[in-house]
Design an enzyme around this catalytic site. Structure first.
Site, PDB file in Angstrom:
ATOM      1  N   GLU A  42       1.042  -4.932  10.926  1.00 30.53           N
ATOM      2  CA  GLU A  42       0.702  -3.510  10.817  1.00 30.53           C
ATOM      3  C   GLU A  42       1.545  -2.759  11.839  1.00 30.53           C
ATOM      4  OE1 GLU A  42      -1.832  -1.770   9.086  1.00 30.53           O
ATOM      5  OE2 GLU A  42      -2.923  -3.424   8.124  1.00 30.53           O
ATOM      6  N   HIS A  57       0.857  -1.182   0.000  1.00 36.75           N
ATOM      7  CA  HIS A  57       0.000   0.000   0.000  1.00 36.75           C
ATOM      8  C   HIS A  57       0.896   1.235   0.000  1.00 36.75           C
ATOM      9  CE1 HIS A  57      -3.384  -2.665   1.627  1.00 36.75           C
ATOM     10  NE2 HIS A  57      -3.488  -2.511   0.317  1.00 36.75           N
TER      11      HIS A  57
HETATM   12 ZN   LIG Z   1      -1.852  -1.668   4.093  1.00 32.64          ZN
END
Ligand SMILES: [Zn+2]
Length: 441
Positions: free
Chosen positions: A408, A186
């Site tokens: 994350e 991302h």
């Molecule tokens: Zn992500």
């Protein structure tokens, strides 16, 4: 001949010469005056209502008790309407997102750094342009030439190599099971590639020091703080692709800091970009992904119809067939969460889920040691949200990885605009967590 050779080298190093990439970038998207709110919608209906609007969802996570915390950016013209709608606002995370972005400097080291020299820890004091990152991987390889090589897994939609570095220990390359990391799938999650570097930096430096300690070990038995690194690199081949969405990453630096997807165009729609992490074949097209090309979680029209996912899937199969995959981590931000498989279902679990949970628990405890940073852990669908067609589920089921994860990173306040002074601490705490993993491998 000389020129051809030089061009080849440049191509391997990832520098585009003349290509569509050289087109002048469009004007930068302005987020001046945007406010970022954290809201706690009381029902799924409220979430859907909020996201039918023009507000930009930055992040969501499931809280204990089943409520949601959703971070949304609201344009200056929409703030009055947003406040009138009386969403359950928990906090205001930013009063001016544009000002936050303006303060987030991108520092080029290419002009100040000695050719071929490895940057020191100051590399982690700032964010850098993509070309500097590519150069940095070449410098890492140059600093550790007998135990590393630059690798290319495929080519992005706009023609950039999806590239990184492969490290190995004393048995030679491609001789051990894989530890496979990829980052920045991302585009806007800049910290993920930065943390990748700290790992890559620490491994060769620690190993080099470890060699010295190995000699010392022959003389003075019993001591060697880098034994762990020596062991893990002797027993595993590391394949690290720090930026698997190079087009999106470059676009966040030239044009739109909040860009998430790749930069793929498709016929019959003006919408640009597919979510590479919803495009994998396992669980493809299910809840937690969208068939709508305008969506931030657009799955594509078929599994692996983005060149980046197709390349990563082929790379996964190659590693599976070579010596198997011990650990895969797809690095994301921001949530401070260790995501185990699965993301596409909340009711099925991999057969070794208990073993995975146990390892994640130990890693989370180790991560907390330096700065008390809390990382949650568990099935991605349960601890974060449902996401179908993601990489970790594919690497678990098709890649047969023992541990197929997403992590994350920091933080839970600044979000994608993580202050540069948190780059190094983020790397340090993650390294603590990984050392725990190495001790168990
Ligand atoms: Zn992500």
């Amino acid at each position: 001949m000389k020129l051809v050779h030089r061009l080849t080298l440049l191509a391997v190093a990832g520098f585009a010469l003349t290509s569509p990439l050289d087109k002048p970038a469009p004007a930068k998207v302005s987020y001046d005056g945007y406010k970022v709110y954290r809201v706690s919608p009381s029902s799924d209906d409220d979430i859907d209502k909020a996201f039918d609007t023009a507000f930009i969802e930055l992040h969501r996570r499931r809280e204990e008790g089943g409520t949601w915390a959703v971070d949304i950016a609201v344009a200056p013209d929409d703030i009055a309407a947003f406040e009138a709608a009386r969403y359950n606002v928990v906090s205001i995370l930013s009063h001016d997102l544009g000002a936050d972005f303006a303060a987030e400097t991108v520092v080029s080291v290419s002009k100040t750094k000695k050719e071929g020299a490895l940057p020191g820890l100051e590399w982690f004091d700032a964010y850098h342009p993509y070309a500097d990152h590519v150069k940095y991987w070449a410098d890492l390889h140059a600093a550790f030439p007998d135990n590393s090589e630059l690798i290319v897994a495929g080519t992005s939609f706009e023609g950039r190599p999806v590239q990184g570095i492969h490290l190995w220990g004393r048995s030679g390359k491609d001789s051990k099971p894989a530890i496979f990391f990829n980052g920045n799938v991302h585009a806007r999650e800049w910290i993920t590639s930065m943390v990748r570097y700290i790992l890559v930096l620490y491994v060769p430096l620690d190993v080099l020091r470890g060699v010295v300690e190995y000699i010392l070990y022959q003389i003075v038995t019993g001591y060697g703080s880098d034994e762990l690194v020596q062991k893990v690199l002797d027993n595993y081949d590391f394949y690290v692709l720090p930026v698997v969405n190079p087009d999106g990453f470059v676009y966040t630096q030239t044009t739109n800091r909040l860009w998430r997807k790749n930069r793929q165009t498709r016929s019959n729609t003006a919408a640009v970009g597919t979510d590479i992490n919803r495009n994998w074949a396992v669980g493809w097209g299910g809840d937690g992904s969208s068939p709508n090309p305008s969506s931030e979680t657009f799955s594509g029209f078929a599994p692996h119809d983005t060149p980046e996912t197709a390349a990563l899937a082929a790379f996964t199969q190659k590693l599976r067939d070579l010596h198997g995959i011990k650990l895969y981590v797809d690095w994301h931000s921001y949530a401070q969460t260790i995501l185990l498989s699965y993301g596409y279902t909340c009711t099925d679990f991999p057969p070794n889920y208990d073993e995975q949970y146990d390892l994640a628990e130990g890693i989370a405890k180790a991560i907390a040691k330096p700065y008390n940073t809390t990382f949650e852990y568990g099935s991605g669908c349960l601890v974060l949200y449902q996401s179908s067609g993601n990489g970790r589920d594919y690497v678990t089921d098709v890649g047969k990885a023992q541990f197929g994860w997403g992590i994350e990173l920091r933080d839970t306040q600044y979000g994608f605009v993580l202050p540069p002074e948190q780059i190094l601490p983020s790397g340090i705490e993650i390294w603590e967590g990984l050392k725990y993993a190495w001790s168990r491998f």
